[in-house]
Design an enzyme around this catalytic site. Structure first.
Site, PDB file in Angstrom:
ATOM      1  N   GLY A  23       0.789  -1.227   0.000  1.00 30.92           N
ATOM      2  CA  GLY A  23       0.000   0.000   0.000  1.00 30.92           C
ATOM      3  C   GLY A  23       0.820   1.275   0.000  1.00 30.92           C
ATOM      4  O   GLY A  23       0.299   2.354  -0.298  1.00 30.92           O
ATOM      5  N   GLU A  24       2.106   1.183   0.331  1.00 28.82           N
ATOM      6  CA  GLU A  24       2.929   2.385   0.417  1.00 28.82           C
ATOM      7  C   GLU A  24       3.408   2.813  -0.960  1.00 28.82           C
ATOM      8  O   GLU A  24       3.927   2.008  -1.736  1.00 28.82           O
ATOM      9  CB  GLU A  24       4.133   2.129   1.325  1.00 28.82           C
ATOM     10  CG  GLU A  24       3.750   1.796   2.765  1.00 28.82           C
ATOM     11  CD  GLU A  24       4.959   1.466   3.609  1.00 28.82           C
ATOM     12  OE1 GLU A  24       6.022   2.098   3.396  1.00 28.82           O
ATOM     13  OE2 GLU A  24       4.866   0.574   4.468  1.00 28.82           O
ATOM     14  N   ALA A  25       3.254   4.123  -1.242  1.00 27.26           N
ATOM     15  CA  ALA A  25       3.605   4.655  -2.560  1.00 27.26           C
ATOM     16  C   ALA A  25       5.081   4.449  -2.885  1.00 27.26           C
ATOM     17  O   ALA A  25       5.440   4.131  -4.026  1.00 27.26           O
ATOM     18  CB  ALA A  25       3.255   6.144  -2.625  1.00 27.26           C
ATOM     19  N   ILE A  74       5.663   0.816  -3.965  1.00 26.58           N
ATOM     20  CA  ILE A  74       5.131   0.600  -5.315  1.00 26.58           C
ATOM     21  C   ILE A  74       6.063   1.216  -6.346  1.00 26.58           C
ATOM     22  O   ILE A  74       6.355   0.624  -7.394  1.00 26.58           O
ATOM     23  CB  ILE A  74       3.725   1.200  -5.444  1.00 26.58           C
ATOM     24  CG1 ILE A  74       2.744   0.462  -4.524  1.00 26.58           C
ATOM     25  CG2 ILE A  74       3.229   1.131  -6.885  1.00 26.58           C
ATOM     26  CD1 ILE A  74       1.368   1.076  -4.460  1.00 26.58           C
TER      27      ILE A  74
END
Length: 399
Positions: free
Chosen positions: A158-160, A163
């Site tokens: 979920g962490e930008a 990703i």
């Protein structure tokens, strides 16, 4: 002349000497028989020793499988502790190359935990991510096909920042293997996200305004180091997503693909099917005593389901394919309880008494057969019913 001399010698033998000669011949025959028996005994002992060695090997193999299963469970709770456990038991080396190979090849790992580990920022995990991505072969694959494979192996965290690192690694690998597609890796990176957004736009029921091909082309203008990508390339990518959606595993609580997470085994095989007995590639997942097959890797719904209850598996020969095996019903005339989707998307009951499947190698075939065999369940009621049917048939034939 020589035979005459031998006859003469024999005639000169006394009765006692003749008797002694007969005893020598008899003893010689007894020795030959004893030697043969000894050889047979030695052969039997060798077989017993081989059998004992095999039992020992099987015992060691079972023990290693238990350790590996425990390691997977520990990984699925805490990746670093799981890897440490596997290292202490000599099943992995704590090198980034070996850890990457483990994450790429090992079945039954939780895809959320894989994504979390691959997205870590420390130097070791960054090297693992690089090696993991390099294990994928995207040569001559269009970007949508490559994304389907890459994003099915784990769930994006979920962490930008995580990703970002993972998608950058993907873009670099894709561009290294397809040097003529884009001027710079950033183009691949941006286009990959455009494809993911397009997939959501076209296939999410809550999105009312669906993006057109023209809108997709306009959205990606100037991303190729200031230049435009060929319209025919963008059209191919657009139509691929439009015709066949792909879903990135997300933690939204409604993802049907979660059914197939932590599978006992999964991989691409070739299956015989249809009226014309044509061979087609299918992605197989072995989970919860069922064998599922999909048209493509990453599809959220299977094309067919084969419950592995009261079935058998064996090698089979085919003139057109190597490394084949067959899943079949043990009783003649029995139909396998299975279902599939037809050309209209409707679920129909299958009418197969066997399924022929082809693996890419002998090792893969043997491994799949072993895992399927271990997943087959036996219903005692089924066996009783078959025995009763058989008995009734014999009684009928007797009358």
């Amino acid at each position: 002349m020589e035979s005459t001399n031998i006859s003469a010698v024999r005639k000169e033998l006394t009765p006692k000497e003749k008797q002694l000669l007969q005893e020598i011949r008899k003893r010689k025959q007894e020795l030959i028989t004893e030697i043969k028996k000894l050889k047979d005994d030695i052969a039997d002992i060798d077989k017993e020793l081989d059998s004992m060695d095999q039992l020992d090997e099987n015992s060691q193999s079972e023990n290693m499988n238990k350790i590996r299963n425990t390691g997977r469970k520990k990984f699925n709770m805490d990746p670093k502790k799981g890897l440490e456990y596997l290292y202490k038991n000599c099943l992995v080396n704590m090198t980034h190359e070996d850890i990457a190979a483990f994450l790429y090849n090992e079945e039954g790992l939780n895809k959320v935990k894989k994504g979390e580990y691959l997205g870590e920022k420390d130097d070791f995990c960054l090297k693992v991510l690089k090696n993991y991505v390099e294990l994928h072969d995207f040569t001559d694959r269009n970007l949508v096909s490559a994304l389907r494979e890459f994003l099915w192996g784990f769930r994006l965290p979920g962490e930008a920042q995580k990703i970002d690192r993972m998608m950058e690694a993907f873009a670099e690998q894709y561009c290294n293997q397809n040097a003529d597609r884009f001027k710079i890796p950033d183009t691949c990176y941006v286009l990959s996200f455009s494809i993911i957004m397009l997939n959501t736009n076209l296939h999410n029921p809550s999105v009312k305004d669906k993006q057109s091909l023209e809108g997709f082309i306009n959205m990606n203008r100037g991303i190729n180091d200031g230049g435009d990508l060929p319209p025919e390339m963008l059209k191919e990518l657009y139509e691929s997503i439009r015709d066949e959606p792909f879903k990135i595993p997300e933690d939204d609580g409604n993802d049907l693909t979660k059914t197939f997470f932590n599978a006992e085994r999964e991989g691409m095989l070739t299956k015989e099917g249809g009226l014309h007995k044509t061979w087609k590639p299918r992605y197989f997942i072995l989970k919860d005593n069922c064998l599922y097959y999909f048209k493509n890797k990453g599809d959220k719904e299977p094309r067919g389901i084969i419950p592995l209850e009261n079935l058998r598996v064996r090698e089979c020969n085919d003139t057109k394919k190597k490394f084949c095996f067959e899943i079949y019903a043990p009783n003649s005339g029995s139909v396998i309880k299975a279902c599939k989707t037809d050309s209209d998307g409707k679920v129909v009951v299958g009418h197969h008494d066997s399924y022929k499947i082809c693996a890419p190698s002998k090792e893969e075939r043997d491994s799949w057969m072993n895992d399927i065999k271990n997943s087959i369940t036996k219903d005692p009621f089924y066996e009783m019913l078959q025995a009763r049917k058989k008995k009734a048939t014999h009684l009928l034939q007797g009358t």
